[in-house]
Design an enzyme around this catalytic site. Structure first.
Site, PDB file in Angstrom:
ATOM      1  NE  ARG A 160      -3.678  -2.430   0.211  1.00  0.00           N
ATOM      2  CZ  ARG A 160      -3.389  -3.640  -0.257  1.00  0.00           C
ATOM      3  NH1 ARG A 160      -2.236  -3.840  -0.902  1.00  0.00           N
ATOM      4  NH2 ARG A 160      -4.217  -4.642  -0.102  1.00  0.00           N
ATOM      5  CE1 TYR A 190      -4.434 -12.658   1.510  1.00  0.00           C
ATOM      6  CE2 TYR A 190      -3.244 -13.946  -0.129  1.00  0.00           C
ATOM      7  CZ  TYR A 190      -3.238 -13.055   0.931  1.00  0.00           C
ATOM      8  OH  TYR A 190      -2.056 -12.569   1.417  1.00  0.00           O
ATOM      9  CB  SER A 228      -9.451  -1.401   3.821  1.00  0.00           C
ATOM     10  OG  SER A 228     -10.101  -2.530   3.293  1.00  0.00           O
ATOM     11  CD  GLU A 324      -5.636   0.234   2.330  1.00  0.00           C
ATOM     12  OE1 GLU A 324      -6.137   0.187   1.193  1.00  0.00           O
ATOM     13  OE2 GLU A 324      -5.637  -0.736   3.111  1.00  0.00           O
TER      14      GLU A 324
END
Length: 344
Positions: A160, A190, A228, A324
């Site tokens: 990120r 995932y 997020s 983030e």
């Protein structure tokens, strides 16, 4: 060139009612020389769709909203090379590339925002990051007025993170060139993607990613949010193993040797914070990684809620969460502690 002041509410998915002293929509590259000359000395903020930003104060300079459009495809022997203008919508690009028979981006479906924003955060999901496909980035240097081309190595991509979040924050991203290999393998490591099996098609992966995200993540058009809010923290493997002994259901993912990544949403959930509220801001009841605007939330509400979440998680697990979401004060990028220090 004449600038006009404007509300930033339509330009941030949190739906916060901050303002910009000046705001311009960039629709043609030919606008850049005039904009650059007219805006010298002003604080500058480049926006896409405002899906990963929290305004902590009215912006006192120029907000430039990137609306450059266009996709050019060059076919090589082993890959498709896509040069995509920065104002294109990211999810629409993913869908378009799949429709053209060019897979690779399907794990990144439904990530909000524009193509121009994608390298800043090095967007990623379900085991895939932009850095795996990025060949080069073209930008406009707001200091010199010159166009610059960055190789993938120049972009210094991290988790990120990229050079555009650090030393090159004054660059406006004009285009991103992506290389999609013709030999395609699904990335299914995932969560619910593993259920698809190795024979899964790219479209099936895309559909599962979209269904999963839509089931967990609130629609910003209905409930304001910036996706997020916190990064998944990376800790030394010894600490991750100790936490796993104490909390057997804790999701832990190996990263680099000696380091492991933890699921921030799980940590927030286990800290009992789902549904927690500060003013009009709250932790989402389905996905604890998302902070939402229940209506009338102020940036102060969101900041205080973020501080509460960080404090509780650190008290319980000894892990400090890092936002983030990019935070912007009146003159440019800031960070959580600095923004909290400015609260009344």
């Amino acid at each position: 060139m004449q600038f006009t002041s404007a509300s930033l509410a339509p330009y941030n998915t949190f739906g916060l009612t901050q303002t910009a002293e000046q705001l311009v929509l960039l629709t043609e590259r030919e606008q850049l020389p005039h904009l650059w000359q007219a805006a010298q000395g002003m604080p500058l903020l480049v926006m896409g769709e405002g899906s990963n930003v929290l305004f902590t104060a009215p912006f006192t300079g120029l907000v430039l909203v990137n609306r450059l459009k266009g996709i050019t495809v060059t076919e090589a022997e082993d890959a498709w090379v896509l040069k995509v203008e920065g104002g294109e919508n990211w999810h629409q690009l993913v869908c378009w590339s799949l429709a053209q028979g060019m897979p690779g981006l399907e794990n990144l479906a439904l990530i909000p925002g524009t193509v121009g924003a994608s390298p800043i955060q090095n967007i990623g999901a379900y085991g895939v990051e932009l850095a795996q496909f990025c060949q080069q980035v073209e930008s406009f240097d707001w200091h010199s007025g010159e166009t610059h081309v960055w190789s993938a190595a120049d972009c210094a991509f991290g988790y990120r993170d990229s050079v555009f979040k650090r030393g090159a924050r004054h660059h406006l991203i004009l285009s991103v060139t992506l290389r999609l290999p013709k030999v395609w393998q699904p990335v299914l490591g995932y969560g619910p993607l593993a259920e698809l099996g190795e024979q899964a098609t790219a479209l099936q992966v895309c559909d599962r990613v979209c269904a999963t995200r839509q089931a967990k993540l609130p629609d910003p058009a209905v409930l304001g949010n910036a996706g997020s809010f916190f990064k998944n923290p990376t800790v030394v493997t010894a600490q991750a193993e100790a936490l796993k002994l104490a909390w057997p259901t804790l999701p832990v993912f190996a990263t680099t040797p000696g380091r492991s990544k933890l699921a921030a949403g799980w940590l927030i959930d286990k800290a009992g914070l789902k549904g927690a509220r500060v003013g009009g801001a709250g932790v989402h009841t389905e996905q604890a990684l998302v902070l939402v605007n229940h209506g009338g939330a102020t940036s102060d509400d969101v900041l205080r809620l973020a501080a509460l979440v960080r404090e509780r998680v650190e008290q319980l697990f000894g892990v400090r969460l890092e936002p983030e979401v990019r935070m912007m004060n009146g003159e440019g990028e800031t960070h959580l502690d600095e923004a909290l220090a400015c609260l009344s």
